[in-house]
Design an enzyme around this catalytic site. Structure first.
Site, PDB file in Angstrom:
ATOM      1  N   GLN A 114       0.837  -1.194   0.000  1.00 28.28           N
ATOM      2  CA  GLN A 114       0.000   0.000   0.000  1.00 28.28           C
ATOM      3  C   GLN A 114       0.877   1.251   0.000  1.00 28.28           C
ATOM      4  O   GLN A 114       1.750   1.416   0.850  1.00 28.28           O
ATOM      5  CB  GLN A 114      -0.932   0.048   1.211  1.00 28.28           C
ATOM      6  CG  GLN A 114      -1.958   1.173   1.083  1.00 28.28           C
ATOM      7  CD  GLN A 114      -2.729   1.430   2.351  1.00 28.28           C
ATOM      8  OE1 GLN A 114      -2.161   1.830   3.356  1.00 28.28           O
ATOM      9  NE2 GLN A 114      -4.029   1.225   2.298  1.00 28.28           N
ATOM     10  N   TYR A 195      -5.617  10.852   4.712  1.00 31.58           N
ATOM     11  CA  TYR A 195      -4.280  11.138   4.207  1.00 31.58           C
ATOM     12  C   TYR A 195      -4.358  11.907   2.890  1.00 31.58           C
ATOM     13  O   TYR A 195      -5.412  12.384   2.503  1.00 31.58           O
ATOM     14  CB  TYR A 195      -3.477   9.835   4.105  1.00 31.58           C
ATOM     15  CG  TYR A 195      -3.319   9.190   5.470  1.00 31.58           C
ATOM     16  CD1 TYR A 195      -2.698   9.883   6.518  1.00 31.58           C
ATOM     17  CD2 TYR A 195      -3.836   7.933   5.741  1.00 31.58           C
ATOM     18  CE1 TYR A 195      -2.587   9.316   7.789  1.00 31.58           C
ATOM     19  CE2 TYR A 195      -3.726   7.364   7.010  1.00 31.58           C
ATOM     20  CZ  TYR A 195      -3.107   8.062   8.028  1.00 31.58           C
ATOM     21  OH  TYR A 195      -3.009   7.517   9.275  1.00 31.58           O
ATOM     22  N   ARG A 242      -7.750   2.252  -2.389  1.00 28.35           N
ATOM     23  CA  ARG A 242      -8.623   2.145  -1.219  1.00 28.35           C
ATOM     24  C   ARG A 242      -9.234   3.507  -0.924  1.00 28.35           C
ATOM     25  O   ARG A 242      -8.532   4.531  -0.896  1.00 28.35           O
ATOM     26  CB  ARG A 242      -7.842   1.658   0.000  1.00 28.35           C
ATOM     27  CG  ARG A 242      -8.733   1.302   1.199  1.00 28.35           C
ATOM     28  CD  ARG A 242      -7.912   0.907   2.399  1.00 28.35           C
ATOM     29  NE  ARG A 242      -8.651   0.012   3.272  1.00 28.35           N
ATOM     30  CZ  ARG A 242      -8.581   0.018   4.594  1.00 28.35           C
ATOM     31  NH1 ARG A 242      -7.807   0.902   5.212  1.00 28.35           N
ATOM     32  NH2 ARG A 242      -9.273  -0.838   5.327  1.00 28.35           N
ATOM     33  N   GLY A 326      -8.947  -6.636   9.538  1.00 25.27           N
ATOM     34  CA  GLY A 326      -7.712  -6.114  10.100  1.00 25.27           C
ATOM     35  C   GLY A 326      -7.300  -6.810  11.374  1.00 25.27           C
ATOM     36  O   GLY A 326      -6.495  -7.726  11.362  1.00 25.27           O
TER      37      GLY A 326
END
Length: 373
Positions: A114, A195, A242, A326
């Site tokens: 990622q 982000y 994502r 996760g």
């Protein structure tokens, strides 16, 4: 002492879960099941951002899932947000990640790195060049961040000039090339969790007046350009993204136009024929259904906090092609075996999530180890 063993069957497999164990193809890969390890920051790289031997062990332990998506990995010095996160833009980074990908492939697994540019979620004390973070606009997120000196407020970021935006797109493209050189099966663009990519999307973080700000089309432009550049460099079948529509962490507010922006963005991304779209779902079921219709490729859905008895329901309903988890996979290196047998799941130790040693990283027990004891 009599009684049920810690690895005895305590759950019956639901029909919905059974569909997770069928193979699926994403890009050029044939996955053995439809379970994905979601990206999770673990902050255990060395000071230069190189993942070490523990990272190789950690990911290889979890190679039984159909696909591993690694922790967020910065594409440049500017892209680093937190301490001891890995990079993928120097020869040392490539060499470190090659050990990880070799270990995962050696166990028959598949792994996407990622690419995460933190943008304004950064501090000069955490980056190699000790400069302020960069962002679409000079707006601080109004939140502290952990640094070598403890918790500090995040300073106001530097607004990227238009030429800087183009260089940042090039940084993503170059990092993707390095990821493939490191043996990754592909890369996932981190367009979620507040982000840089999502900072461009959200008007609370983006007040630009150039081609990257204002309208829905302009605020979606950066994400589309990054995906286009990477697909052109390494192939669309090795490129994924994502997104987390509606997330409000760290000062992110996508406004009333948010759902329509994502409909536009996903429609444009669909034209690129990427390997997959990964949605971190925030509860807007209507929007998720719309994105499913707009996206003709493979869709991964991650519902944080989903209980065990709901695992597999999105795939069974046709809403997703794969499901990502996760903490369950973090704490259970043999996640697939536990689901298939109905065995108890280890509980994740939150105190060991970020930084540290093997504790809470590579020492979670697998069923065969428990049986041996």
């Amino acid at each position: 002492m009599e009684g049920p063993s810690p690895f005895s069957v305590v759950f019956e497999k639901e029909p919905a879960m059974n569909s997770l164990f069928s193979p699926v193809r994403i890009g050029g890969l044939e996955l053995s099941n439809r379970l994905v390890m979601a990206p999770m920051t673990r902050s255990r790289a060395d000071a230069g951002g190189v993942p070490g031997g523990l990272a190789a062990e950690y990911y290889a332990q979890r190679a039984g899932v159909g696909l591993i998506v690694t922790e967020g990995t910065q594409p440049s010095d500017d892209g680093q947000g937190y301490m001891t996160t890995p990079g993928i833009y120097t020869p040392a980074h490539v060499a470190g990640w090659r050990k990880v990908t070799d270990a995962v492939h050696g166990k028959g697994g598949h792994i996407f790195i990622q690419l995460m540019h933190a943008g304004r979620m950064s501090h000069p004390d955490n980056t190699p060049h000790h400069r302020q973070g960069v962002a679409p606009s000079a707006i601080a997120p109004d939140t502290p961040i952990f640094t070598p000196k403890g918790m500090q407020d995040i300073p106001q970021p530097r607004s990227l000039a238009t030429d800087d935006v183009r260089r940042t797109v090039a940084d993503f493209r170059d990092a993707a090339r390095h990821a493939i050189a490191a043996g990754a099966d592909g890369v996932e663009i981190h367009g979620a969790n507040g982000y840089l990519v999502q900072q461009f999307i959200a008007p609370s973080a983006n007040t630009r007046t150039d081609a990257y700000g204002g309208s829905i089309e302009n605020r979606a432009r950066f994400a589309i350009e990054v995906a286009t550049a990477i697909a052109g460099e390494i192939g669309a079948d090795r490129t994924a993204i994502r997104l987390s529509p509606g997330i409000t962490m760290w000062g992110i507010d996508e406004g009333a136009e948010g759902p329509d922006l994502y409909r536009h963005l996903v429609g444009e991304l669909d034209k690129l024929s990427l390997a997959y779209l990964h949605i971190m779902h925030q509860g807007d079921e209507r929007l998720l259904a719309d994105l499913r219709r707009l996206w003709r490729g493979k869709l991964i859905v991650n519902r944080p906090g989903r209980p065990r008895d709901r695992i597999g329901s999105d795939v069974a309903a046709g809403l997703a092609d794969l499901e990502a988890y996760g903490q369950m996979i973090l704490a259970n290196p043999d996640f697939i075996a536990r689901l298939k047998s109905g065995a108890l799941l280890n509980e994740a130790d939150r105190t060991t999530f970020f930084g540290g040693t093997a504790r809470g990283y590579t020492d979670y027990p697998a069923l065969d180890a428990i049986a041996a004891v």
